[in-house]
Write a protein that holds these residues in place. Structure first.
Motif, short mmCIF file in Angstrom:
data_model
loop_
_atom_site.label_atom_id
_atom_site.label_comp_id
_atom_site.label_asym_id
_atom_site.label_seq_id
_atom_site.Cartn_x
_atom_site.Cartn_y
_atom_site.Cartn_z
N TRP A 17 2.08 1.65 -3.49
CA TRP A 17 0.98 2.12 -4.34
C TRP A 17 0.70 3.60 -4.11
N SER A 18 0.88 4.06 -2.88
CA SER A 18 0.63 5.46 -2.55
C SER A 18 1.61 6.39 -3.26
N TYR A 50 0.84 -1.19 0.00
CA TYR A 50 0.00 0.00 0.00
C TYR A 50 0.88 1.25 0.00
N GLU A 76 0.25 7.85 -6.56
CA GLU A 76 -1.10 8.38 -6.41
C GLU A 76 -1.57 9.13 -7.65
N ARG A 105 -1.46 6.42 -11.30
CA ARG A 105 -1.91 5.04 -11.23
C ARG A 105 -2.46 4.54 -12.57
#
Length: 587
Positions: A19-20, A16, A23, A26
């Motif tokens: 993935w952040s 996570y 932002e 994506r």
């Protein structure tokens, strides 16, 4: 440029956090994954198409089936070129934007962190976070895409096609692939141990060579060459032994890996043939070739994912390292506070106390002083008396534990220090110059300045004469940290930089202590012009720098013990008199 929010939450997973980071990109990441799936399709479809062709030959199907399979294969191969370019474009956009944002976020945070943070943090470590840690994250993502996606799609392709075409053979894959991967992985552990030992011996040898080169003058002066060579011979012998063990292990590992891979492939082949021959499972000749190909693909995919783990771990360590900065609470809080539009230079220090973290005694005790605008104040005392602490309090690098500092009647705790510092100039002991021209160093951060103003500042700083003699005048590059200039020349440029800003508050921190007498004379002349009509705080040991100050504040263990001008304090024959007695030029 926008700054990312905290890149992770303690309750969230490491993925996570990763993935952040993307932002704002994506869609580029998702597009890259989708395009990779298409461009990689020949790898996991090849065994299926090969199986179709073999079955066509064995069962004597129509020759048109061969051409259809050939066309499909040709199209799959041809699409790889444009799809690979598109994939690289999408991934590159996402990575480069993330890389830029992350480095900017770190730089932005560096500008907000309190100066107390920097007294404890290593400059090298902070630089590493911006360069190496971000680099590690980028490299990890690249490997996760290039190696990880390839392995995942190979796994999915092999399992899905086998499940559709020969579902009863799937349990064989699910049992044998993990076993073969586990065997090879366990062998790697021994290889890693030998690699680690060899690397440590190389590091010791490197340190030994470095030490030997630094000790050469001592070694030669004392006739210790033989001793050094014996030490070096011993070190090299250990490297040789570790290297031989590593090479031997590599040889064994390489051969065993090859044998294990092929043994399991043979087992897969024999199993598929036996199941087909005895009609236990309806498997065609083409299916036998396909299953063998997929078994190799599955084993390689599992090993690829295992091999990615160290690089992924390193990348997540870099994310955690960066989080330490981005999530640090140790910030200089200025937002929402009073913005200063003008500074006269009146100061009131009202019963100031300050103690450094983990220190046993306060650096400043009950410090009270009123300073009028335009007044010059010299701070003197033994090392550790509190002079630098007072300077840091004036700049706002640290805040009082008790008491308050008023600037033109405003409490420093209630103002935006960034706006206040626009009216301050500091001339430190070591001139801080960067690798650019004289003009850029003097005008740094203040926009367009006329040629006349630059010349005036240089003249007032007694720097114009030597600048004119340089090859390109004020546009001459001065090298890293002003390496092409002498100490006195660098200091005069620092004074010119202060003059051109026309500050209302001036801080001279040991501005002449590292200079020779001739340079000091020129500096003193320029400092006199700089100090005119400005509130000035002076920290110095040389008598010539402080004797003309309006007031001299004598400090001892953080306390004010005497205040007065030079003449008054000398007449008292107290602490100030004793500080400078026996030395007519410094205290």
């Amino acid at each position: 440029m926008s700054i990312p929010k905290r890149i992770s939450d303690k309750k969230k997973t490491e993925f996570y956090s990763l993935w952040s980071l993307f932002e704002k990109d994506r869609w580029h990441i998702l597009a890259a994954i989708g395009i990779f799936f298409i461009k990689h399709s020949p790898v996991w479809l090849m065994p299926l198409l090969t199986a179709n062709v073999i079955d066509l030959v064995v069962t004597h199907q129509r020759i048109s089936e061969l051409w259809w399979n050939a066309v499909i294969l040709a199209l799959l191969l041809a699409q790889n070129i444009p799809m690979h370019v598109a994939y690289m474009k999408q991934l590159s956009i996402a990575l480069r934007r993330m890389e830029t944002r992350l480095r900017f976020a770190l730089s932005n945070q560096f500008q907000k962190l309190s100066m107390g943070f920097y007294t404890r943090a290593s400059a090298g470590i902070l630089q590493n976070k911006v360069v190496r840690d971000v680099e590690s994250i980028v490299e990890m993502v690249r490997q996760m895409f290039d190696g990880g996606l390839s392995a995942i799609f190979n796994l999915l392709g092999a399992v899905v096609i086998t499940a559709i075409r020969v579902p009863k053979f799937l349990p064989f894959f699910l049992i044998m692939v993990p076993i073969s991967a586990a065997l090879i992985s366990s062998m790697r552990k021994r290889l890693f141990a030998h690699n680690s030992r060899f690397r440590k011996e190389i590091e010791k040898m490197s340190a030994r060579v470095n030490e030997m080169t630094h000790l050469l003058p001592i070694t030669r002066a004392h006739g210790l060459e033989t001793n050094e060579l014996e030490f070096m011979e011993s070190t090299l012998a250990k490297v040789k032994v570790a290297g031989l063990e590593l090479d031997n292990t590599n040889a064994i590992f390489g051969s065993l890996s090859w044998v294990i891979y092929n043994i399991f492939n043979v087992i897969c082949l024999i199993s598929a043939v036996a199941l087909s021959y005895y009609k236990i499972i309806p498997i065609t000749a083409g299916d036998v070739v396909m299953l063998t190909g997929y078994f190799t693909s599955l084993t390689n995919a599992v090993m690829s994912l295992v091999n990615l783990i160290p690089n992924i771990s390193k990348g997540f360590e870099s994310i955690q390292s960066i989080e330490e900065i981005l999530q640090s609470e140790e910030l200089e809080k200025n937002d929402g506070k009073l913005k200063i539009e003008k500074v006269n230079g009146d100061f009131i220090f009202d019963r100031i106390n300050f103690i450094y973290p983990e220190a046993r005694f306060p650096a400043i005790r009950n410090f009270s002083l009123s300073v009028n605008a335009g007044e010059s104040i010299a701070l003197v005392g033994h090392s550790g008396a509190g002079k630098s602490t007072i300077i840091n309090l004036i700049i706002g690098f640290i805040r009082p534990d008790n008491g308050r500092i008023l600037i033109d009647g405003h409490d420093m705790n209630e103002i935006d220090l960034r706006t206040y510092r626009r009216f301050i100039s500091v001339v430190p002991q070591e001139s801080i110059l960067f690798e650019d021209t004289i003009r850029e160093n003097i005008c740094y951060g203040i926009g367009a300045i006329s040629e006349k103003d630059v010349e005036t500042a240089l003249r007032d700083a007694n720097a114009w004469e030597f600048v004119q003699q340089l090859p390109e005048g004020i546009d001459t590059p001065i090298g890293e940290h002003g390496a092409k200039l002498s100490g006195g020349e660098k200091q005069r440029l620092s004074i010119a930089r202060a003059l051109i800003r026309n500050p209302k508050v001036l801080i001279l921190d040991e501005a002449t202590s590292a200079l020779d007498i001739e340079s000091e004379k020129l500096i003193q002349e320029s400092l006199s012009r700089l100090m005119k009509d400005r509130t000035t705080f002076i920290v110095a040991h040389r008598l010539s720098t402080i004797q003309n100050a309006d007031r001299i504040v004598v400090l001892d263990q953080g306390n004010i013990v005497e205040i007065g001008n030079h003449k008054e304090l000398m007449a008292k024959k107290g602490v100030y008199f004793r500080l400078q007695s026996g030395n007519a030029t410094s205290i």
